[in-house]
Design a protein around this motif. Structure first.
Motif, PDB file in Angstrom:
ATOM      1  N   TYR A  58     -22.701  23.780   0.956  1.00 18.24           N
ATOM      2  CA  TYR A  58     -23.616  23.025   0.085  1.00 18.24           C
ATOM      3  C   TYR A  58     -24.464  23.978  -0.759  1.00 18.24           C
ATOM      4  CZ  TYR A  58     -27.861  20.388  -1.095  1.00 18.24           C
ATOM      5  OH  TYR A  58     -28.940  19.825  -1.747  1.00 18.24           O
ATOM      6  N   LEU A  59     -24.990  25.033  -0.126  1.00 17.22           N
ATOM      7  CA  LEU A  59     -25.823  26.012  -0.835  1.00 17.22           C
ATOM      8  C   LEU A  59     -25.033  26.700  -1.942  1.00 17.22           C
ATOM      9  CD1 LEU A  59     -28.557  27.497  -0.980  1.00 17.22           C
ATOM     10  CD2 LEU A  59     -27.686  29.081   0.760  1.00 17.22           C
ATOM     11  N   ASN A  60     -23.789  27.070  -1.639  1.00 15.90           N
ATOM     12  CA  ASN A  60     -22.956  27.724  -2.656  1.00 15.90           C
ATOM     13  C   ASN A  60     -22.640  26.776  -3.818  1.00 15.90           C
ATOM     14  OD1 ASN A  60     -22.869  30.098  -1.177  1.00 15.90           O
ATOM     15  ND2 ASN A  60     -20.966  29.555  -0.117  1.00 15.90           N
ATOM     16  N   LEU A  65     -27.531  14.312   6.600  1.00 13.57           N
ATOM     17  CA  LEU A  65     -27.033  14.884   7.849  1.00 13.57           C
ATOM     18  C   LEU A  65     -27.718  14.237   9.050  1.00 13.57           C
ATOM     19  CD1 LEU A  65     -26.955  18.689   6.891  1.00 13.57           C
ATOM     20  CD2 LEU A  65     -24.982  17.166   7.120  1.00 13.57           C
ATOM     21  N   TYR A  66     -29.014  13.955   8.920  1.00 14.05           N
ATOM     22  CA  TYR A  66     -29.769  13.306   9.994  1.00 14.05           C
ATOM     23  C   TYR A  66     -29.220  11.905  10.262  1.00 14.05           C
ATOM     24  CZ  TYR A  66     -33.778  11.201  12.429  1.00 14.05           C
ATOM     25  OH  TYR A  66     -34.590  10.541  13.339  1.00 14.05           O
ATOM     26  N   CYS A  67     -28.880  11.184   9.207  1.00  9.96           N
ATOM     27  CA  CYS A  67     -28.276   9.851   9.374  1.00  9.96           C
ATOM     28  C   CYS A  67     -26.946   9.948  10.125  1.00  9.96           C
ATOM     29  CB  CYS A  67     -28.061   9.193   8.009  1.00  9.96           C
ATOM     30  SG  CYS A  67     -29.573   8.655   7.182  1.00  9.96           S
ATOM     31  N   THR A  94     -33.852  18.053   0.600  1.00  5.01           N
ATOM     32  CA  THR A  94     -34.298  17.257   1.750  1.00  5.01           C
ATOM     33  C   THR A  94     -33.446  16.001   1.901  1.00  5.01           C
ATOM     34  OG1 THR A  94     -36.560  18.102   1.526  1.00  5.01           O
ATOM     35  CG2 THR A  94     -36.287  16.046   2.755  1.00  5.01           C
ATOM     36  N   ASN A  95     -32.985  15.448   0.793  1.00  2.00           N
ATOM     37  CA  ASN A  95     -32.080  14.293   0.876  1.00  2.00           C
ATOM     38  C   ASN A  95     -30.774  14.661   1.569  1.00  2.00           C
ATOM     39  OD1 ASN A  95     -33.432  12.047  -0.196  1.00  2.00           O
ATOM     40  ND2 ASN A  95     -33.092  12.736  -2.287  1.00  2.00           N
ATOM     41  N   ALA A 117     -25.742  10.824  -2.619  1.00  2.03           N
ATOM     42  CA  ALA A 117     -25.654  10.878  -4.085  1.00  2.03           C
ATOM     43  C   ALA A 117     -26.866  11.558  -4.712  1.00  2.03           C
ATOM     44  CB  ALA A 117     -25.499   9.459  -4.646  1.00  2.03           C
ATOM     45  N   ASP A 118     -28.011  11.522  -4.014  1.00  2.00           N
ATOM     46  CA  ASP A 118     -29.229  12.124  -4.555  1.00  2.00           C
ATOM     47  C   ASP A 118     -29.484  13.513  -3.976  1.00  2.00           C
ATOM     48  OD1 ASP A 118     -31.324  11.854  -6.387  1.00  2.00           O
ATOM     49  OD2 ASP A 118     -32.755  11.304  -4.823  1.00  2.00           O
ATOM     50  N   SER A 119     -28.468  14.117  -3.378  1.00  2.00           N
ATOM     51  CA  SER A 119     -28.614  15.433  -2.754  1.00  2.00           C
ATOM     52  C   SER A 119     -28.289  16.582  -3.696  1.00  2.00           C
ATOM     53  CB  SER A 119     -27.694  15.539  -1.525  1.00  2.00           C
ATOM     54  OG  SER A 119     -28.054  14.606  -0.540  1.00  2.00           O
ATOM     55  N   PHE A 120     -27.810  16.261  -4.902  1.00  2.00           N
ATOM     56  CA  PHE A 120     -27.286  17.313  -5.779  1.00  2.00           C
ATOM     57  C   PHE A 120     -28.030  17.392  -7.108  1.00  2.00           C
ATOM     58  CE2 PHE A 120     -24.052  15.707  -2.941  1.00  2.00           C
ATOM     59  CZ  PHE A 120     -23.560  16.860  -2.355  1.00  2.00           C
TER      60      PHE A 120
END
Length: 395
Positions: free
Chosen positions: A265-267, A240-242, A234-235, A217-220
């Motif tokens: 995600y980048l787009n 993805l690491y999780c 980084t979130n 939720a905090d990735s955007f």
């Protein structure tokens, strides 16, 4: 007409001056050299301070000729150069019993940053980033790769988030940055985040939503400030690491994670930035690598390692950018920057301009990894928002 008779020494004004310094308590002496005898002499200081100008305008403030016209770059460049290049690491997968928990913030000071960097968690997380970078080395985005059902589902989720942007248009407002419609988009994301995770989680790992949803939720971006930066990016990497820690993403998926998931995600993030005018979070100004992103420069430089024709200086070739941006993330980032920023590239992106002089992409990639560790994972203003739970432990 005859010349006047020569003057006698007595007719001349007597040559007198003081060769000794007056008492220091009286005034601060100003020394000089007598033009007649060459001896050291002193004179009384002017009665008026040279810095006071009662009847005149004050003198101009002069700047050194070589004073920089732009902000100074970070002063820890040498320290970054001397640090070792981060190495890839295998991600240890969890085993039952599981102890998922709501993650929380732990970093508040430089001492906490040092503690984090010395921990196995930090080294393994950065090693995961390196492993993702190595998985895409020498490959184009469109190259065929192993794409698991989980990766396909994650790609579908991000595509769905992209459609929401079209469904929630920006409102008309006077401010340039931060369209408030973004908060509606973010609110819909928060409401649906858990159900989105449940689409690909196996039954025994469904309780993990309590821990992985906050990262996702905090990735955007941040809905309060309506901004986005490398901390949010980084979130996404932490999310993805999780998934890798839980064994949902395997090593054979890494190329697809970069070329399919991260590219989507980048787009999406570029669309959010343009449509809702997200403000850069914690930007370094012209001396930052990019206002919003860092990871695509790591992955993108890895893609171009040992490329026969394209070198770091190729970013200045408009034909190359036009024809290859869709296949190489680094070129895509440069093209996007040139699209949204006006003026000479060397002025609005001097760091990227300097990097273009590096002789090969391998050096660019290793430098990017070291810079990411120092400038993102090593900065309190960014990492103070990073979350720690059972999957990413605070040790």
């Amino acid at each position: 007409m005859e010349p006047p008779p020569p003057r006698s020494p007595r007719d001349e004004a007597p040559h007198t001056h003081s060769h000794s310094h007056p008492s220091a308590s009286t005034f601060t002496p100003i020394t000089g050299t007598c033009c007649k005898c060459g001896g050291e002499t002193t004179c009384s200081p002017p009665t008026q301070s040279p810095t006071s100008w009662p009847d005149l305008s004050s003198p101009p403030t002069y700047r050194p000729i070589r004073a920089p016209a732009l902000n100074l770059p970070p002063n820890n460049t040498q320290a970054i150069i001397l640090t070792p290049v981060p190495q890839s690491q295998k991600v240890p997968t969890i085993t039952p019993p599981f102890h998922f928990q709501i993650p929380s913030k732990k970093i508040t000071s430089p001492d906490d940053i040092r503690k984090f960097h010395d921990s196995p968690t930090s080294k393994n997380f950065l090693g995961f980033i390196v492993a993702l970078s190595e998985s895409i080395r020498g490959r184009k985005i469109s190259d065929p790769c192993h794409e698991s059902p989980t990766v396909s589902k994650i790609v579908s989720i991000i595509e769905n988030l992209t459609l929401w942007v079209d469904q929630i248009p920006p409102v008309q407002q006077s401010s340039r940055y931060g369209n408030i419609s973004y908060r509606t988009w973010q609110e819909r994301l928060t409401e649906n985040a858990e159900s989105l995770m449940l689409q690909f989680l196996p039954d025994d790992l469904k309780p993990s939503t309590v821990e992985i949803v906050p990262y996702f939720a905090d990735s955007f971006g941040n809905s309060s400030r309506i901004d986005y930066g490398t901390g949010h990016e980084t979130n996404f990497a932490a999310w993805l690491y999780c998934l890798a820690r839980m064994g949902i993403i395997m090593e054979e998926d890494y190329q697809a994670v970069v070329a399919r998931v991260f590219v989507k995600y980048l787009n999406l993030m570029r669309k959010l930035q343009l449509v809702y005018c997200l403000e850069p979070a914690g930007s370094h100004g012209v001396w930052g690598l990019d206002d919003y992103h860092f990871l695509p420069f790591i992955f993108g430089s890895s893609q171009l390692i040992d490329h026969k024709y394209m070198k770091p200086k190729s970013i200045h070739n408009e034909d190359i950018l036009d024809n290859f941006s869709s296949e190489y993330m680094y070129l895509s980032c440069i093209g996007f920057i040139k699209k949204v920023k006006k003026g000479p590239f060397a002025e609005h992106s001097p760091m990227l301009d300097d990097i273009s002089a590096v002789p090969n992409w391998k050096k660019v990639n290793s430098g990017m990894l070291k810079m990411y560790k120092a400038e993102v994972l090593g900065k309190v203003p960014i990492m103070q928002h990073f979350l720690f739970g059972w999957l990413i432990k605070w040790e």
